[in-house]
Motif scaffolding. Structure first.
Motif, short mmCIF file in Angstrom:
data_model
loop_
_atom_site.label_atom_id
_atom_site.label_comp_id
_atom_site.label_asym_id
_atom_site.label_seq_id
_atom_site.Cartn_x
_atom_site.Cartn_y
_atom_site.Cartn_z
N THR A 1 0.86 -1.18 0.00
CA THR A 1 0.00 0.00 0.00
C THR A 1 0.90 1.23 0.00
OG1 THR A 1 -0.10 0.30 2.39
CG2 THR A 1 -1.64 -1.28 1.44
N ASP B 1 -17.94 -0.29 0.79
CA ASP B 1 -18.01 -0.86 2.14
C ASP B 1 -19.30 -1.64 2.39
OD1 ASP B 1 -19.85 1.20 2.40
OD2 ASP B 1 -18.47 2.49 3.52
N LYS C 1 -12.01 6.39 -2.63
CA LYS C 1 -12.28 5.74 -1.35
C LYS C 1 -13.54 6.33 -0.73
CE LYS C 1 -8.82 3.81 0.56
NZ LYS C 1 -7.65 3.46 1.41
N ASP C 2 -13.86 5.84 0.48
CA ASP C 2 -15.14 6.21 1.08
C ASP C 2 -15.30 7.72 1.26
OD1 ASP C 2 -13.14 6.30 2.98
OD2 ASP C 2 -14.27 5.24 4.53
N MET D 1 -12.59 -2.43 -4.68
CA MET D 1 -11.96 -2.78 -3.41
C MET D 1 -13.05 -3.04 -2.38
SD MET D 1 -9.59 -0.49 -0.84
CE MET D 1 -8.23 -0.25 -1.97
N GLU E 1 -13.44 1.96 -3.92
CA GLU E 1 -13.63 1.23 -2.67
C GLU E 1 -15.10 1.22 -2.30
OE1 GLU E 1 -11.18 1.95 1.16
OE2 GLU E 1 -13.05 3.05 1.47
N ASP F 1 -13.77 -3.31 1.20
CA ASP F 1 -13.05 -2.86 2.39
C ASP F 1 -13.69 -3.39 3.66
OD1 ASP F 1 -11.04 -1.26 3.70
OD2 ASP F 1 -12.64 0.11 4.28
N ASN F 2 -12.89 -4.12 4.46
CA ASN F 2 -13.34 -4.65 5.74
C ASN F 2 -14.57 -5.53 5.62
OD1 ASN F 2 -11.43 -3.60 7.79
ND2 ASN F 2 -12.13 -1.60 7.07
N SER G 1 -9.32 -5.57 1.25
CA SER G 1 -8.49 -4.69 2.07
C SER G 1 -9.08 -4.62 3.46
CB SER G 1 -8.43 -3.29 1.44
OG SER G 1 -7.65 -2.41 2.22
N GLY G 2 -8.21 -4.46 4.45
CA GLY G 2 -8.68 -4.32 5.82
C GLY G 2 -8.67 -5.65 6.58
#
Length: 301
Positions: free
Chosen positions: A147, A218, A181-182, A235, A216, A237-238, A260-261
């Protein structure tokens, strides 16, 4: 085009790409910090003509990275030093192994010692850590990537070390690719998933065809609207492993899937088994302990 620092017995073309200009710039900054007006200790204690032979020796096992950097550090202090790489970058070694040898002016070897050790210890630590992660996903088809959680100023060395350990690189910088991303999406859509497709399609339309577009998400609900915008990578994420399996099924090959996460040595194998294409691991670079390497030397007065 930048000259490339040669790598002994490099096993892949990607492994060999370490621009000499970047290595020199890093070393110049390091020596300016560590010996701005020379090494007064070596200059006072050792005759200028004294010569030394030294070996870079492993105190613990690992995967080697940074031979060309160590050589450049030595030659920056003594251009006529003879440096030999005894273990190839990317190769594993045991405790007690001799990794490099150098013969040259003792003052030069001692002035370069700490800078050379600092960099090769960190690079080899990253390569060693990466090799462990890569082994845990072997046979799954998933790539382990780094990363941007790298040491400022050392990214090019740390990214190279990841490759030495059998890992892969993510985007090198914020200038290389779009990764929404978020927080970007929150600003772009105000948190309204119903606006995702149109907003991201507008972004896609602005980009040259050569620029990779990753987004990303979620939640599983965001996947279809994001895919509809024509992104290259999603992506997740978590996500839990169960959600990753569902996410891979929803994407169905229409984009690359990155997990990721919550990635660590105890979770990466099960994450890889979900069918994702990429697993990004910040710990490859941000959580390593310097590998224990030392310089054993004999001085000829």
């Amino acid at each position: 085009m930048n000259a490339v620092v040669p790598v002994l017995n490099a096993t892949t073309p990607a492994l060999a790409q370490l621009p000499r200009t970047a290595v020199v710039e890093i070393l110049q900054r390091a020596f300016a910090e560590d010996a701005p007006y020379g090494d007064v200790t070596s200059q006072v204690l050792l005759p200028a003509e004294a010569r030394a032979t030294a070996w870079l020796v492993a105190r613990e096992p690992g995967t080697f990275s940074g031979g060309a950097v160590f050589e450049a550090a030595m030659k920056m202090q003594d251009p006529n030093a003879q440096v030999e790489q005894l273990v190839a970058d990317g190769a594993t070694f045991g405790a007690g192994a001799r990794l490099m040898s150098v013969t040259g002016l003792a003052q030069g070897v001692l002035t370069a010692e700490r800078i050379g050790l600092n960099l090769v210890q960190r690079m080899s630590a990253i390569a060693t850590q990466t090799a462990v992660y890569a082994a845990l996903v072997a046979g799954t088809g998933a790539r382990v990537t780094d990363t941007r959680k790298t040491t400022p100023g050392l990214r090019i060395l740390e990214r190279y070390a990841v490759r030495c350990g059998g890992g892969h690189n993510h985007r090198f910088s914020l200038s290389d690719a779009v990764l929404a991303k978020d927080n970007h999406l929150a600003v772009l859509t105000g948190g309204d998933n119903g606006k995702l497709t149109a907003a991201l399609a507008g972004v896609r339309a602005q980009l040259p065809h050569t620029v990779h577009f990753e987004v990303e998400v979620d939640s599983l609900e965001q996947i279809e609207p994001v895919l509809a915008a024509g992104v290259d990578t999603i992506m997740l994420d978590n996500f839990s492993n169960e959600e990753l399996v569902q996410g891979v099924a929803l994407v169905a090959g229409r984009a690359l899937v990155e997990a990721s996460g919550n990635v660590n040595l105890s979770t990466i194998a099960s994450i890889a088994a979900t069918g994702v294409d990429i697993i990004s691991v910040g710990a490859l670079t941000h959580s390593v302990r310097a590998l224990d390497l030392g310089l054993d030397m004999a001085v000829e007065l």
